[in-house]
Design a protein around this motif. Sequence first.
Motif, PDB file in Angstrom:
ATOM      1  N   GLY A  28       7.006  -1.806   8.815  1.00 20.17           N
ATOM      2  CA  GLY A  28       7.510  -2.842   7.923  1.00 20.17           C
ATOM      3  C   GLY A  28       6.461  -3.899   7.643  1.00 20.17           C
ATOM      4  N   ASP A  29       5.723  -4.289   8.665  1.00 20.51           N
ATOM      5  CA  ASP A  29       4.665  -5.284   8.481  1.00 20.51           C
ATOM      6  C   ASP A  29       3.590  -4.773   7.527  1.00 20.51           C
ATOM      7  N   GLN A  30       3.260  -3.488   7.624  1.00 16.89           N
ATOM      8  CA  GLN A  30       2.260  -2.914   6.737  1.00 16.89           C
ATOM      9  C   GLN A  30       2.740  -2.904   5.281  1.00 16.89           C
ATOM     10  N   VAL A  31       3.989  -2.533   5.072  1.00 15.44           N
ATOM     11  CA  VAL A  31       4.549  -2.529   3.718  1.00 15.44           C
ATOM     12  C   VAL A  31       4.538  -3.938   3.138  1.00 15.44           C
ATOM     13  N   LEU A  32       4.921  -4.903   3.954  1.00 16.66           N
ATOM     14  CA  LEU A  32       4.951  -6.285   3.485  1.00 16.66           C
ATOM     15  C   LEU A  32       3.564  -6.743   3.062  1.00 16.66           C
ATOM     16  N   SER A  33       2.571  -6.445   3.871  1.00 21.18           N
ATOM     17  CA  SER A  33       1.221  -6.936   3.605  1.00 21.18           C
ATOM     18  C   SER A  33       0.510  -6.167   2.503  1.00 21.18           C
ATOM     19  N   ASN A  34       0.771  -4.861   2.402  1.00 19.84           N
ATOM     20  CA  ASN A  34      -0.023  -4.020   1.518  1.00 19.84           C
ATOM     21  C   ASN A  34       0.683  -3.563   0.251  1.00 19.84           C
ATOM     22  N   THR A  35       1.997  -3.743   0.177  1.00 19.48           N
ATOM     23  CA  THR A  35       2.740  -3.359  -1.031  1.00 19.48           C
ATOM     24  C   THR A  35       3.495  -4.551  -1.611  1.00 19.48           C
ATOM     25  N   VAL A  36       4.370  -5.141  -0.816  1.00 20.95           N
ATOM     26  CA  VAL A  36       5.192  -6.245  -1.336  1.00 20.95           C
ATOM     27  C   VAL A  36       4.320  -7.412  -1.776  1.00 20.95           C
ATOM     28  N   ALA A  37       3.259  -7.698  -1.038  1.00 17.52           N
ATOM     29  CA  ALA A  37       2.401  -8.839  -1.366  1.00 17.52           C
ATOM     30  C   ALA A  37       1.680  -8.677  -2.696  1.00 17.52           C
ATOM     31  N   LEU A  38       1.620  -7.447  -3.229  1.00 15.04           N
ATOM     32  CA  LEU A  38       1.012  -7.239  -4.540  1.00 15.04           C
ATOM     33  C   LEU A  38       1.930  -7.676  -5.674  1.00 15.04           C
ATOM     34  N   MET A  39       3.220  -7.826  -5.382  1.00  9.16           N
ATOM     35  CA  MET A  39       4.206  -8.126  -6.423  1.00  9.16           C
ATOM     36  C   MET A  39       4.957  -9.425  -6.203  1.00  9.16           C
ATOM     37  N   ALA A  40       4.862  -9.996  -5.007  1.00 11.37           N
ATOM     38  CA  ALA A  40       5.628 -11.192  -4.675  1.00 11.37           C
ATOM     39  C   ALA A  40       4.775 -12.127  -3.838  1.00 11.37           C
ATOM     40  N   ARG A  41       5.193 -13.383  -3.789  1.00 11.63           N
ATOM     41  CA  ARG A  41       4.528 -14.358  -2.932  1.00 11.63           C
ATOM     42  C   ARG A  41       5.176 -14.289  -1.553  1.00 11.63           C
ATOM     43  N   ILE A  42       4.367 -14.102  -0.520  1.00 14.91           N
ATOM     44  CA  ILE A  42       4.879 -14.041   0.841  1.00 14.91           C
ATOM     45  C   ILE A  42       4.908 -15.454   1.420  1.00 14.91           C
ATOM     46  N   THR A  43       6.036 -15.807   2.014  1.00 10.08           N
ATOM     47  CA  THR A  43       6.201 -17.142   2.575  1.00 10.08           C
ATOM     48  C   THR A  43       6.965 -17.014   3.883  1.00 10.08           C
ATOM     49  N   THR A  44       7.572 -18.107   4.326  1.00  7.51           N
ATOM     50  CA  THR A  44       8.424 -18.093   5.519  1.00  7.51           C
ATOM     51  C   THR A  44       9.697 -18.868   5.208  1.00  7.51           C
ATOM     52  N   THR A  45      10.729 -18.626   5.998  1.00  9.61           N
ATOM     53  CA  THR A  45      11.954 -19.405   5.813  1.00  9.61           C
ATOM     54  C   THR A  45      11.678 -20.881   6.069  1.00  9.61           C
ATOM     55  N   GLY A  46      10.836 -21.179   7.056  1.00 12.58           N
ATOM     56  CA  GLY A  46      10.535 -22.577   7.359  1.00 12.58           C
ATOM     57  C   GLY A  46       9.903 -23.308   6.197  1.00 12.58           C
TER      58      GLY A  46
END
Length: 206
Positions: free
Chosen positions: A175-193
Amino acid sequence: MSPLAMIDPRTTAVVCIECQQGILGDNSILPDLQRDSAHLVPAIGLLLDAARAVRATVVHATFGGPMGGKPSGTAGVWRRMGPATRDWTPGSAPTTVLPELLGAGDLVIPRHHGLFPTSDSELLPVLRGRGVQTVALVGVSLNLAIPHTVGDLSQAGFGVVVPRDAVAGTPAEYGDQVLSNTVALMARITTTGELIGQWARPSARL
């Protein structure tokens, strides 16, 4: 990473994917995913409370069962999901939103086919009708639904942010790999905080 630009809650929706009893609850049909997602619910709950406080739209995108038919599509995952969800019906326990995440005024938009909530559903029209421009996407899973949904939302013209502590896949490392290498190409990664901190500012409550 540069600071996240201010996200106006008046034109933002937090969309929770499959945060429901049959997926993340104690009797999950996907126990590995449920195990690897146990940390999500408290984080999502705090984010939803913050979103409601500033009148952002909160949407629960659930799978409501195949409505007496067979699951659509040829994906191999249906060989497992199909029999497990055959008896799911609208309002049955597995299709209900986790009670700790459901608030008065939230929208619940179930689907009855497909592997992700933007596929031939009412989700995108409802978001447009409410004037939503940005979607904060949370829930499960990074294996399938989240990457597809991020792609559909971004292609449809919505801004997309994904709080990394409010999404999961299985195994967790994948899941971490998908987030960093796929999702991050299409969305801004942030945190709930970071989102909660933004919405706690007085300017967010105007």
